[in-house]
Enzyme design. Structure first.
Site, PDB file in Angstrom:
ATOM      1  CB  SER A   1       3.385   6.866 -10.924  1.00 40.02           C
ATOM      2  OG  SER A   1       4.036   6.195  -9.861  1.00 40.02           O
TER       3      SER A   1
ATOM      4  CE1 TYR B   1       5.796   3.774 -14.651  1.00 35.89           C
ATOM      5  CE2 TYR B   1       6.315   3.845 -12.308  1.00 35.89           C
ATOM      6  CZ  TYR B   1       5.386   3.871 -13.330  1.00 35.89           C
ATOM      7  OH  TYR B   1       4.062   4.008 -13.036  1.00 35.89           O
TER       8      TYR B   1
ATOM      9  CE  LYS C   1       3.165   6.341 -15.572  1.00 34.40           C
ATOM     10  NZ  LYS C   1       1.960   6.270 -16.439  1.00 34.40           N
TER      11      LYS C   1
END
Length: 329
Positions: free
Chosen positions: A117, A141, A145
């Site tokens: 991401s 989140y 990553k």
């Protein structure tokens, strides 16, 4: 080439699987169906289960010894949920990914593409980021990553696996053949809200019009999911070149210019019969100006660049919305 796709029943993974098939590669799908859809695995070799299940991963490789590479798309991805449940997100995205790569090593897998991401970046003054931009993930989140990328780089440095991370922001649209699409009925991104406003016959709210962007509205990098899938296939086919002799690396996937909210609305109204009215409001807590990726590296190393316009993405999102409920029985 036979390719194992973790999370291959989800929005991104299933589209990557379709692109693999069209390019002459055979996808093998591993998905727990926590968020993925069984309908997206029709006609494909499918194993239901968890990426951390070593016995299952061993079975997949025993039954498909020709697997040459893995595309790792399995992850939880909803930012507000990651704030509410960081333990669950770190367990699903980091701990299970660590288990998964261990299983891949045991089975002799030497190539992995990590669907990462661009939300891990710290935006620059002109809102663009390249692979050398600083990292500043703003949610649990996004941090999962970033942690995974660091973890994979450490593993690749000394273990017999090489890992390429592909970083991108906001996929939109659907498989042009409508085999798969976004399974969420009410997506939270701006295009999802535009579609909701259009369906309900109400105005769309632009939250914040005084950002230092080219028209005052926020800027995002929307990329057609089919272009994104094509980039994953290009990464499989140009894997050695993409790593430039290294063991682990990252490549951005994006439009190179980004799309402001006003531009998104203009493009949307250019596609639909009844234009959506706009109401300008103040920014919400947590709103940011946004960012977009520079993708020169992808064009040079993967021989890839996006082919679909923002209007194409809008059009395919609308087409998918019309058939989604019937398709996801």
């Amino acid at each position: 080439m036979k390719v194992l796709i973790s999370g291959g029943a989800g929005y991104i993974g299933s589209t990557v699987a379709s692109a693999c098939l069209e390019a002459g590669h055979t996808p093998v799908i591993l998905d727990s169906l926590v968020t993925g859809r069984r309908e997206f695995t029709e006609g494909r070799e499918f194993y239901q289960g968890d990426i951390a299940d070593g016995a299952l991963v061993d079975r997949i490789f025993a039954e498909h010894p020709e697997i040459e590479a893995v595309v790792h798309c399995a992850a939880l991805i909803v930012v507000p949920d990651s704030v509410a449940d960081p333990v669950g997100y770190y367990r699903a995205n980091v701990a299970k990914s660590l288990d998964f790569v261990g299983h891949l090593l045991r089975n002799g897998c030497e190539k992995m593409i990590f669907s990462s991401s661009a939300s891990i970046y710290q935006a620059s003054e002109d809102f663009s980021v390249d692979e050398h931009a600083g990292l500043d993930p703003q949610s649990p989140y996004a941090r999962t990553k970033a942690v995974c990328e660091g973890m994979f780089a450490d593993i690749a440095a000394t273990q017999p696996i090489r890992i390429l991370s592909l970083r991108y922001f906001n996929p939109i649209g659907a498989d042009p053949e409508l085999r798969t699409g976004l399974q969420v009925r009410h997506p939270s991104h701006a295009l999802g809200k535009l579609i909701e406003a259009h369906e309900a016959g109400r105005s769309f709210m632009i939250t914040g019009t005084h950002w230092p962007t080219r028209d005052g509205s926020g800027i995002r990098d929307y990329i057609h999911v089919w272009d994104l899938a094509a980039a994953h296939v290009a990464a499989l086919e140009n894997f050695d070149q993409a790593l430039e002799g290294g063991r682990a690396s990252a490549i951005n996937l994006g439009t190179g210019t980004g799309t402001t909210v006003r531009e998104l609305v203009e493009a949307f109204n250019g596609v639909v019969d009844e234009p959506v009215a706009v109401v300008e409001t103040e920014t919400r807590p947590g709103d940011v100006a946004g960012a977009y990726t520079r993708s020169d590296r992808a064009e040079r190393l993967l021989r890839w660049k996006p082919e679909h316009s923002i209007a194409d993405g809008i059009r395919d999102s609308l087409r998918w919305a019309e058939v989604r409920d019937a398709r996801l029985s």
